[in-house]
Design an enzyme around this catalytic site. Structure first.
Site, PDB file in Angstrom:
ATOM      1  N   ALA A   1       0.573  -1.090  -0.095  1.00 28.58           N
ATOM      2  CA  ALA A   1       0.034   0.262   0.419  1.00 28.58           C
ATOM      3  C   ALA A   1       1.078   1.639   0.214  1.00 28.58           C
ATOM      4  O   ALA A   1       0.658   2.057  -0.338  1.00 28.58           O
ATOM      5  CB  ALA A   1      -0.886   0.161   1.143  1.00 28.58           C
ATOM      6  N   TYR A   2       2.011   1.368   0.958  1.00 31.40           N
ATOM      7  CA  TYR A   2       3.143   2.757   0.553  1.00 31.40           C
ATOM      8  C   TYR A   2       3.715   2.889  -0.709  1.00 31.40           C
ATOM      9  O   TYR A   2       3.095   3.933  -0.732  1.00 31.40           O
ATOM     10  CB  TYR A   2       3.833   2.718   1.988  1.00 31.40           C
ATOM     11  CG  TYR A   2       4.783   3.511   2.474  1.00 31.40           C
ATOM     12  CD1 TYR A   2       4.543   4.881   2.462  1.00 31.40           C
ATOM     13  CD2 TYR A   2       5.735   2.946   1.522  1.00 31.40           C
ATOM     14  CE1 TYR A   2       5.561   5.888   2.579  1.00 31.40           C
ATOM     15  CE2 TYR A   2       7.204   4.109   2.303  1.00 31.40           C
ATOM     16  CZ  TYR A   2       6.932   5.466   2.219  1.00 31.40           C
ATOM     17  OH  TYR A   2       7.209   7.039   2.682  1.00 31.40           O
ATOM     18  N   ALA A   3       4.247   1.584  -1.238  1.00 31.52           N
ATOM     19  CA  ALA A   3       4.573   1.953  -2.287  1.00 31.52           C
ATOM     20  C   ALA A   3       3.741   1.903  -3.141  1.00 31.52           C
ATOM     21  O   ALA A   3       4.103   2.778  -3.785  1.00 31.52           O
ATOM     22  CB  ALA A   3       5.353  -0.108  -2.769  1.00 31.52           C
TER      23      ALA A   3
END
Length: 244
Positions: A152-154
């Site tokens: 999700a962060y990437a």
């Protein structure tokens, strides 16, 4: 007439990499507006540190995803300092969890800051930056490393990597550069949160230098992109000590 200072707006500027960037740009002679989300004490400490070192700074509390607040921030900066030359989009949040266990409210919160916030700040920067200006966005080396729990962060930072070269092209004729920096594992509270010693050591050994990056390592590259490095444009620069 004396030298006119360049004026820099740094989001996420009260802690971690953002603070190191704010302090470095101030040492470079830029007036710095530190934009922060909530912690008044940390923001004041950053401004105090800059002023103690002979620099000039102010702090403004604002939600990067709130377009009215960001427009007001730029209005105030132009009134007080005459214009905006550099914008560093360092505000970000990180929630790490496997895709199968992802809390969608957490996903939405992260994307609100990391994607919408990046767009809101970039949009205002595109409208306001003076000739000779620079926008520096923040991505992450996780768009290449692709470690478990970072999906999700990437993904949120991959959006920033797509935004950056498109906006660089849209700024044609304006003499404004648009780049992103993509730090690798860096010794900040954001990185250390939730990691045990073994995990930290594992991340430190990923690069051939066999250490974590420091906020100052990242700030050095931002300093170049925000000032002298005029022929770097539309790029994502991976600042990670050589992680593949």
């Amino acid at each position: 007439m004396g030298t006119v200072n360049r004026v820099a707006v740094v989001t996420g500027g009260s802690r971690g990499i953002g603070r190191a960037v704010a302090e470095r740009l101030a040492r470079d002679g830029q007036v710095v507006v530190v934009v922060y989300a909530s912690n008044d004490t940390e923001a004041k400490a950053t401004v105090d540190a800059i002023e103690a070192a002979g620099g000039r700074a102010s702090a403004v509390r604002a939600d990067v995803a709130d377009e009215a607040a960001i427009a007001a921030l730029f209005d105030a900066t132009e009134r007080e300092f005459g214009g905006v030359d550099v914008v560093v989009n360092a505000a970000g949040i990180m929630t790490l969890t496997p895709v199968a266990e992802m809390d969608l409210d957490a996903l939405d919160r992260m994307h609100r800051t990391n994607v919408r916030g990046a767009f809101v700040v970039a949009r205002e920067a595109a409208r306001r930056l003076r000739p000779g200006g620079a926008l520096v966005n923040f991505s992450t080396s996780q768009t290449r490393l692709l470690s478990p729990t970072y999906a999700a962060y990437a993904a949120s930072k991959a959006a920033v990597e797509a935004l950056t070269p498109v906006l660089a092209k849209e700024m044609r004729g304006r003499d404004v550069t648009v780049n992103a920096v993509a730090p690798g594992p860096t010794a900040t509270d954001l990185f250390f949160n939730g990691k045990d010693e073994a995990a930290i050591e594992r991340f430190a050994k990923l690069n051939p230098m066999e250490r974590l990056g420091t906020p100052d390592d990242i700030a050095e590259v931002v300093s170049a992109l925000a000032g002298p490095a005029r022929w770097v444009n539309g790029q994502t620069v991976y600042v990670n000590g050589g992680v593949a």
